[in-house]
Design an enzyme around this catalytic site. Structure first.
Site, short mmCIF file in Angstrom:
data_model
loop_
_atom_site.label_atom_id
_atom_site.label_comp_id
_atom_site.label_asym_id
_atom_site.label_seq_id
_atom_site.Cartn_x
_atom_site.Cartn_y
_atom_site.Cartn_z
CB VAL A 46 -0.84 0.11 1.13
CG1 VAL A 46 -1.88 1.25 1.16
CG2 VAL A 46 -2.01 -1.28 1.12
CB CYS A 47 3.83 2.31 2.07
SG CYS A 47 2.95 2.55 3.68
CB SER A 48 5.38 0.07 -2.79
OG SER A 48 6.35 -0.27 -1.83
#
Length: 152
Positions: A46-48
């Site tokens: 999700v952060c990527s």
């Protein structure tokens, strides 16, 4: 006390891609408004996705005279490797001790940052504070840009 809309944004100076390379809020803010993102950690899917999408959208922030920075509790070395692999050019800041997370009121009970963003105007005043309900949710870009436009 957690800062809210209309409050002065807490100052910080955090390492970026090396422990000796610190970036402060006042440095970021010297160029105009700042959109400050907090995210749980490098390398998660999700952060990527979120940081890659922000990188691809930097021109939209630049057109508004705003800079972008992102904060997590990961080390500067993790940030450097992550940024190099993902082509991230905006500052990824390491709040390894959690001081800024605490000051901004975005530290999850497990220690990592909540997924959040703050729009900070050119005077250093918070114009938007948004914390997602779940670390798995990303703020929609159109909402971030609308909040930025409203702050200008």
């Amino acid at each position: 006390m957690t800062p809210g809309v209309g409050d002065r944004a807490p100052e910080f100076s955090l390492p970026a891609d090396d422990w000796s390379n610190e970036v402060s809020l006042s440095e970021l803010n010297a160029g105009g408004p700042v959109v400050l993102f907090f995210y749980p950690g490098d390398w998660s899917s999700v952060c990527s996705d979120q940081l890659g999408f922000l990188q691809a959208s930097l021109e939209l922030f630049s057109q508004r005279g705003a800079s972008v920075a992102a904060v997590s509790a990961d080390s500067p070395w993790s940030h450097r490797a992550f940024a190099e692999q993902r082509g991230i050019t905006f500052p990824l800041l390491s709040d390894f001790r959690g001081d800024a997370l605490s000051e901004y009121g975005v530290q999850h009970e497990r220690g990592f940052p909540e997924r959040a963003y703050f729009v900070i105007d050119s005077e250093g005043v918070i114009r938007t504070r948004r914390v997602e309900d779940s670390p798995g949710e990303q703020p929609p870009l159109n909402e971030v840009l609308a909040d930025l436009d409203e702050a200008l």
